[in-house]
Design an enzyme around this catalytic site. Sequence first.
Site, PDB file in Angstrom:
ATOM      1  N   ARG A 279       0.954  -0.864   0.107  1.00 48.20           N
ATOM      2  CA  ARG A 279       0.394  -0.195   0.000  1.00 48.20           C
ATOM      3  C   ARG A 279       0.897   1.085  -0.099  1.00 48.20           C
ATOM      4  O   ARG A 279       0.347   2.096  -0.828  1.00 48.20           O
ATOM      5  CB  ARG A 279      -1.325   0.219   1.532  1.00 48.20           C
ATOM      6  CG  ARG A 279      -0.103   0.293   2.316  1.00 48.20           C
ATOM      7  CD  ARG A 279      -1.445  -0.001   3.599  1.00 48.20           C
ATOM      8  NE  ARG A 279      -1.894  -1.187   3.646  1.00 48.20           N
ATOM      9  CZ  ARG A 279      -3.264  -1.270   3.789  1.00 48.20           C
ATOM     10  NH1 ARG A 279      -4.253  -1.119   3.983  1.00 48.20           N
ATOM     11  NH2 ARG A 279      -2.936  -3.217   3.524  1.00 48.20           N
ATOM     12  N   THR A 280       2.236   1.043   1.044  1.00 46.68           N
ATOM     13  CA  THR A 280       2.317   2.560   0.651  1.00 46.68           C
ATOM     14  C   THR A 280       2.951   2.896  -0.759  1.00 46.68           C
ATOM     15  O   THR A 280       3.150   4.335  -0.940  1.00 46.68           O
ATOM     16  CB  THR A 280       4.524   2.425   1.573  1.00 46.68           C
ATOM     17  OG1 THR A 280       3.769   1.909   2.428  1.00 46.68           O
ATOM     18  CG2 THR A 280       4.471   3.330   1.469  1.00 46.68           C
TER      19      THR A 280
ATOM     20  N   LYS B 254      22.487  -9.999  -6.139  1.00 50.54           N
ATOM     21  CA  LYS B 254      23.535  -9.367  -7.082  1.00 50.54           C
ATOM     22  C   LYS B 254      25.139  -9.787  -6.163  1.00 50.54           C
ATOM     23  O   LYS B 254      26.398  -9.891  -6.834  1.00 50.54           O
ATOM     24  CB  LYS B 254      24.298  -9.325  -8.870  1.00 50.54           C
ATOM     25  CG  LYS B 254      22.853 -10.137  -8.962  1.00 50.54           C
ATOM     26  CD  LYS B 254      23.044 -10.365 -10.846  1.00 50.54           C
ATOM     27  CE  LYS B 254      22.012 -10.179 -11.182  1.00 50.54           C
ATOM     28  NZ  LYS B 254      21.152  -9.268 -12.898  1.00 50.54           N
TER      29      LYS B 254
ATOM     30  N   ARG C 176      12.234   2.583   0.661  1.00 49.00           N
ATOM     31  CA  ARG C 176      12.273   1.839   1.730  1.00 49.00           C
ATOM     32  C   ARG C 176      12.995   1.086   1.753  1.00 49.00           C
ATOM     33  O   ARG C 176      13.602   0.049   0.643  1.00 49.00           O
ATOM     34  CB  ARG C 176      10.590   0.633   1.276  1.00 49.00           C
ATOM     35  CG  ARG C 176      10.290   0.130   2.763  1.00 49.00           C
ATOM     36  CD  ARG C 176       9.268  -0.692   2.924  1.00 49.00           C
ATOM     37  NE  ARG C 176       8.093   0.229   3.793  1.00 49.00           N
ATOM     38  CZ  ARG C 176       7.463   0.359   3.870  1.00 49.00           C
ATOM     39  NH1 ARG C 176       6.562  -0.515   4.011  1.00 49.00           N
ATOM     40  NH2 ARG C 176       6.318   1.021   4.649  1.00 49.00           N
TER      41      ARG C 176
ATOM     42  N   HIS D  22       8.817   6.525   9.804  1.00 54.10           N
ATOM     43  CA  HIS D  22       8.358   5.808   8.577  1.00 54.10           C
ATOM     44  C   HIS D  22       7.464   7.176   8.309  1.00 54.10           C
ATOM     45  O   HIS D  22       6.078   7.334   8.360  1.00 54.10           O
ATOM     46  CB  HIS D  22       7.001   5.021   8.674  1.00 54.10           C
ATOM     47  CG  HIS D  22       6.303   4.768   7.432  1.00 54.10           C
ATOM     48  ND1 HIS D  22       6.945   5.062   6.492  1.00 54.10           N
ATOM     49  CD2 HIS D  22       5.189   3.610   6.821  1.00 54.10           C
ATOM     50  CE1 HIS D  22       5.186   4.807   5.433  1.00 54.10           C
ATOM     51  NE2 HIS D  22       5.012   3.858   5.772  1.00 54.10           N
TER      52      HIS D  22
END
Lengths: 309, 183
Positions: A59-60, A87, A109, A137
């Site tokens: 949702r964010t 990698k 994030r 947040h």
Amino acid sequence: MAELSVRHLLGIKDLTREDIELIFETADHFKEVINRPIKKVPSLRDITVANIFFENSTRTRLSFELAEKRLSADVVNFSAGQSSVKKGETLLDTVNNILSMKVDMVVMRHSSVGAPHFLSRHIKANIVNAGDGTHEHPTQALLDSFSIRERLGQVEGKKVCIFGDILHSRVALSNIFALQKQGAEVMVCGPATLLPKYIGELGVKVETDVRKALQWCDVANVLRIQLERQGGDIAYFPSLREYSQEFGIDKALLDSLDKEIVVMHPGPINRGVELASDVADSEQAIILDQVQNGVAVRMAVLYLLAQKG
Amino acid sequence: MQQQVILGKELLQVTLRRLCQEILENHGDFSNSVLIGLQPRGIYLAKRIQQILKEDLGKDIPLGELDITFHRDDFRRRGTPLRANATNVPFLVEGKKVVLVDDVLFTGRSVRAALDAMTAFGRPEKVELLALIDRCYTRELPIEADYVGKEINSMISQKVNVQWEGVDGGEEDKVWLVLSENG
């Protein structure tokens, strides 16, 4: 002033109260925009935003992407699952590679605390923290306060209690900073194992009895029990069933109070664990308003940061 | 600060009445027409126009307030950022005749942004522009007003101020030209 005091939104901690008010005032206008038949303005027409998600989010990320598109920005998405991070590429290299393609803003994030702060010291683009580990947040806290302001008129003087897993929650910390800056009183409530030992140092009240906490507050912000953080080496509570009996909030409990409080939840809800369905779907809950406000608040943040260049 | 009054209280009232008569000539009973004032300063003029038209027609003409901040073409290019204002357009302009109202027509860029912003509310049948003051020879875009209160010649460096009684502590309706900030 009509501009923010910061170039990046790394955390609520760096914002002033005036910054928060400017974001809300701008978000009011964007909320009007997203409720029009044509929900788009051309402000960020020549700006490219990269959404870089090293940690899962639905949702964010969706909310940010919608906010960017409603502002007419060009959007590129990147998630660690499909990338060269697997990698062995470093964070800085990954982001520099993306920036070489002329990206103006980065929404990130990351599971490590301070990752966006580190990045902000090394690259030119504006950075929006969409969650760093268990730290902050900021946009979630902004949209929570915006929703309280919308429902109750103002945040100042209100009593807000945050319920649940405070220990692992970046939403809790950002909310504490945001609410205190706006002059609200804050309490945290949860099992003692999920309350950080020195949380009281932040100037918040601490309570382990849900009924007492509910009786005290005007707004209950119920956090999700992060099941993925339970069941490892450390058990924070005996069972979900016991958690829901001791700390779950249902309609009967709310009705037994002598006032009507506002219920919020940042989602996704574990129905029947921290919040019963009859509360989540009631008039008292503003959970879906929070989601709608999330887009408007993120539009405001992106717009105001883009303005700073 | 050197100033020169362009329109005093009485003359301004005469001008407003004349502008309303001109609008009425083209819009008749206003059955399919609306007014839209541009934020932040055009809305006060639009309210005056609405008030006078109400006296003549005996009904309220639909009035919208349009903010163009998010539609400007100088985002990230101008020195001082602008604070956004509220947009309140409580009707669709689809198929309507729209009179855009602003106090001063200068470079024409605000009007361009307004035409862009208005598309969010539908496709109007016709759009006209009313400006109380038209600053001649300062246009940067091919935009002209349909209804003009007064044309003036001024230099780019000069500024036109419009004050309304009761708005931001204004004592009376007045329009003046600031010739120079220090003289």
